[in-house]
Write an enzyme that holds these catalytic residues in place. Structure first.
Site, PDB file in Angstrom:
ATOM      1  CE  LYS A  72      44.737  91.107  25.062  1.00 20.71           C
ATOM      2  NZ  LYS A  72      44.149  90.238  25.090  1.00 20.71           N
ATOM      3  CB  SER A 147      41.530  92.296  26.985  1.00 21.21           C
ATOM      4  OG  SER A 147      41.086  91.332  26.355  1.00 21.21           O
ATOM      5  CB  SER A 171      39.617  89.021  24.983  1.00 21.63           C
ATOM      6  OG  SER A 171      39.320  90.149  26.652  1.00 21.63           O
TER       7      SER A 171
HETATM    8  N1  GLN Z   1      35.914  91.498  29.034  1.00 16.24           N
HETATM    9  C1  GLN Z   1      36.463  89.856  29.502  1.00 16.24           C
HETATM   10  C2  GLN Z   1      36.702  90.673  30.742  1.00 16.24           C
HETATM   11  O1  GLN Z   1      37.018  91.542  31.085  1.00 16.24           O
HETATM   12  C3  GLN Z   1      36.705  89.082  28.648  1.00 16.24           C
HETATM   13  C4  GLN Z   1      38.396  89.394  28.832  1.00 16.24           C
HETATM   14  C5  GLN Z   1      39.217  88.132  28.246  1.00 16.24           C
HETATM   15  O2  GLN Z   1      38.470  87.188  27.635  1.00 16.24           O
HETATM   16  N2  GLN Z   1      40.423  88.752  28.454  1.00 16.24           N
HETATM   17  O3  GLN Z   1      36.978  89.214  31.843  1.00 16.24           O
END
Ligand code: GLN
Length: 461
Positions: A72, A147, A171
């Site tokens: 990532k 994400s 995420s």
């Molecule tokens: N969808 C979550 C957010 O927008 C999780 C993001 C993550 O785990 N990095 O904060």
């Protein structure tokens, strides 16, 4: 192809790391998934030639030798651009390797490229990336989740075998659910965060996306463990034991019908091998607001370093520091990131930081409730997401709707427990993930349980 099949082919010399890499890059370049921001061909081929030589000599470094990894783009790979999905870092070159990357490379793993992601890991659909959204490999009209959307999509499309991503509130698990692969978030403090760009430091976890539980285990073994660069890492493991009692929930607010259908089917299939017990998880209701306050506060502080002086775009204008900051941050950050920084700053300053303090009390409450649950059952099984993958732009106008995507995942980060999402099946060709959660430091037992569930579910399609 999983790592076992890959390595088997390398060993009988029917495939070589270099030829697999050739085919993979050809696939990536002929596809329009947009799962990678940067391909790391130079280092990949350099490592592939070395790996090929080792197999020819019958001397591979490990079970991951020659296995293709994607990383990532918020995790550092030395001398490679790391953007975090943001314009502000579009020219930033990492000066060192993240610990997870270093350890994968030591085992002979090959880094194919850096995967697309929501900007600074803030999002649930990969639509906040400065580099454009990733398409869901199972249906390109749909989002891949976020994400770590690029990580899950790269694995599900065969553009990598295993991906290293991050999970702050879901995420790794939610994109794995949307793309039909496995997403594992270990206990906080088991994989070093050195080289992972901080979003919300008290919740950030390095996670793994793969096509089977066995690959998650292998990668986890390779990257876990103490690291002099991250003082939060401990080698703690609980005793080995087989799970007997599994908890499930029957009332889940806002859950879509198709998700319920898959969930109920998969739960009932576990009943031959396990004792099932209904549990209540009322704390899920407060987990989203708790998560929001914590992450917004921490990210508003963590992202202060991207100011055009320490990190970030070079200022084109601005005679005073204040003008430079506002020009660089105004241009470099996208709207979701700005929104969170502003709200986080408000939470931290208004009422002397009372909101942030209160969120810790709620976090303790959630963790206590979770601890209590694990005195009754060995693991909990619940859906990963309330919905199946959704279409592009379906939720972009409503941050609230988007945040509901984390309803069933954020509590695991807030209580530091391990959780893994497996593909539970498909409804109208759209994947639906089922999540298994266990108590803190029980990662190895959770992975064993996940292997069993994976086996049971794959026999009962
Ligand atoms: N969808 C979550 C957010 O927008 C999780 C993001 C993550 O785990 N990095 O904060």
């Amino acid at each position: 192809m999983n790592s076992f099949e890959t390595v088997k082919r390398y060993k009988n010399l029917s495939e070589s790391p270099v030829s697999l890499l050739d085919r993979t890059y050809e696939m990536i370049e002929n596809d329009d998934l947009n799962d990678y921001i940067t391909l790391t061909k130079n280092i990949a081929y350099e490592e592939a030639y070395k790996s090929e030589k080792r197999y020819k000599e019958g001397n591979p470094l490990s079970e991951l030798d020659g296995v293709l990894f994607s990383i990532k783009d918020n995790i550092a790979v030395e001398n490679i651009r790391m953007t975090c999905g943001s314009k502000i870092l579009s020219d930033f070159i990492s000066p060192y390797n993240a610990t997870a990357v270093e350890r994968i490379m030591k085992k002979g793993g090959i880094i194919v490229g850096k995967t697309n992601m929501d900007e600074f890991a803030m999002g649930s659909s990969n639509e906040t990336s400065y580099f454009g959204p990733v398409k869901n490999p199972k249906n390109k009209d749909y989002v891949p989740g976020g994400s770590s959307g690029g990580s899950a999509a790269s694995v599900a499309s065969g553009h990598a075998c295993i991906s290293i991503g991050s999970d702050t509130g879901g995420s790794i698990r939610q994109p794995a659910s949307f793309c039909g692969c496995v997403g594992f978030k270990p206990t906080y403090g088991t994989i070093s965060r050195y080289g992972l760009t901080a979003f919300s430091s008290s919740l950030d976890t390095v996670g793994i996306a793969s096509n089977c539980v066995a690959d998650s285990k292998l990668a986890f073994e390779a990257v876990r463990g103490r690291d002099e660069h991250d003082s939060t890492i401990e080698d703690k493991k609980n005793d080995k034991r087989n799970y007997k009692k599994i908890g499930y929930i029957s009332v889940i607010k806002h859950m879509d019908g198709p998700v319920r259908e898959v969930y109920e089917k998969r739960i009932s299939q576990l009943s031959d091998a396990f004792v099932l017990e209904e549990v209540a998880m009322d704390f899920i209701d407060v987990s989203i607001s708790t998560y929001q306050i914590q992450t917004m506060c921490e990210s508003s502080s963590n992202l202060a370093r991207f100011d055009g002086i320490k990190y970030g775009l070079q200022p084109k204008e601005g005679k005073t520091l204040r003008k430079i900051y506002s020009a660089v941050r105004g241009e470099g950050f996208g709207s979701e990131v700005k929104r969170r920084i502003l709200i986080g700053t408000y939470f931290l300053t208004e009422r002397d930081g009372e909101y942030y303090e209160l969120s810790f009390k709620l976090r303790d409450y959630i963790a206590n409730q979770i601890d209590l649950l694990f005195t009754k059952v060995d693991a909990i099984v619940l859906p990963t997401s309330l919905t199946l993958p959704f279409r592009f732009d379906e939720k972009t106008t409503s941050p609230l709707q988007m945040h509901l995507s984390d309803s069933l995942t954020a509590f695991a980060n807030l209580s530091n427990v391990p959780a893994i999402s497996l593909n539970g099946g498909y409804i109208d060709n759209l994947p639906c993930g089922i999540q298994l959660v266990a108590k803190r430091n029980d990662d190895d037992n959770l992975l064993e349980f996940a292997s069993t569930a994976e086996e049971i579910w794959s026999k009962n399609e």
